[in-house]
Design an enzyme around this catalytic site. Sequence first.
Site, short mmCIF file in Angstrom:
data_model
loop_
_atom_site.label_atom_id
_atom_site.label_comp_id
_atom_site.label_asym_id
_atom_site.label_seq_id
_atom_site.Cartn_x
_atom_site.Cartn_y
_atom_site.Cartn_z
NE ARG A 1 11.32 -52.39 -15.54
CZ ARG A 1 10.15 -51.81 -15.29
NH1 ARG A 1 9.85 -51.44 -14.06
NH2 ARG A 1 9.28 -51.60 -16.26
CE LYS B 1 3.04 -47.02 -11.86
NZ LYS B 1 3.89 -46.28 -12.83
P1 AMP Z 1 5.89 -51.80 -15.04
O1 AMP Z 1 6.87 -52.56 -14.22
O2 AMP Z 1 4.60 -51.53 -14.31
O3 AMP Z 1 6.48 -50.56 -15.66
O4 AMP Z 1 5.48 -52.76 -16.26
C1 AMP Z 1 6.45 -53.21 -17.20
C2 AMP Z 1 5.75 -53.72 -18.44
O5 AMP Z 1 4.92 -54.84 -18.10
C3 AMP Z 1 4.81 -52.74 -19.12
O6 AMP Z 1 5.49 -51.87 -20.01
C4 AMP Z 1 3.84 -53.68 -19.83
O7 AMP Z 1 4.44 -54.24 -20.99
C5 AMP Z 1 3.70 -54.81 -18.83
N1 AMP Z 1 2.60 -54.55 -17.86
C6 AMP Z 1 2.71 -54.37 -16.50
N2 AMP Z 1 1.51 -54.18 -15.93
C7 AMP Z 1 0.61 -54.23 -16.95
C8 AMP Z 1 -0.80 -54.07 -17.01
N3 AMP Z 1 -1.53 -53.82 -15.90
N4 AMP Z 1 -1.40 -54.19 -18.22
C9 AMP Z 1 -0.69 -54.46 -19.33
N5 AMP Z 1 0.64 -54.58 -19.35
C10 AMP Z 1 1.30 -54.47 -18.17
#
Ligand code: AMP
Length: 228
Positions: free
Chosen positions: A160, A13
């Site tokens: 990360r 994404k």
């Molecule tokens: P990502 O970078 O999208 O993989 O997000 C990393 C982490 O941020 C996730 O594992 C969640 O802990 C938190 N996070 C990001 N976006 C959301 C969302 N829309 N709702 C809840 N938690 C989120």
Amino acid sequence: MNIILLGPPGAGKGTQAQRLEQARGMVQLSTGDMLRHAVAAGTPIGLKAKAVMDAGELVSDAIVSALIGERLDGSAGNGAIFDGFPRTQHQAEALDLLLADRGRKLDYVIELQVDEEALVDRITGRFSCAKCGVGYHDKFKLPRVEGTCDACGAHEFKRRPDDNETTVRTRMAEYRAKTAPILPYYEERGLVRRIDGMASVEEVARQIDAVLDGEGAQQPGEGRSLQL
Ligand code: AMP
């Protein structure tokens, strides 16, 4: 045009959202990036979110919906790419309200379909430039010159903390339990387009372009004759 990129962690994404930003002048709205900035800056939201993110669980709907609300107006020109948001039914409904309040609407929900086992490999090998954020991978995409970012020439890279196997498994379980179930909400409105997220980055980009340019694949069920 406003689109959602939906798919489990590691589906691509972020990579595709960054490309769309450059190619179409759209704005990537990644709640994950916003939360990581908040953590790095030590804001009250960051302090709250850090442990939840490190565990691979979901941050509260209220926090992420507020973050998106703050940033939405900055994407008014060529539209927004929602990356990692919405992740729950509640967030999907909040997004509808936020868009409607601004006289905007969703055009497509693009689901990147992927094989979960391959994702663990993808995620645990990824890293990015600490300065400009361009993404790399230990196996699939190393910088052309070792230790130097192709895009900006910086020499520092970062990984990360939640890109380890245990946390990735939790993040995937969260996706299956809370995020995948929101697809029918968008299917009912005919917004969902499915794309093979296991294809190369270029091929996925081509398929996304085809959708956005109105040449997208048929919706499942479309074109089938009506059973009377
Ligand atoms: P990502 O970078 O999208 O993989 O997000 C990393 C982490 O941020 C996730 O594992 C969640 O802990 C938190 N996070 C990001 N976006 C959301 C969302 N829309 N709702 C809840 N938690 C989120």
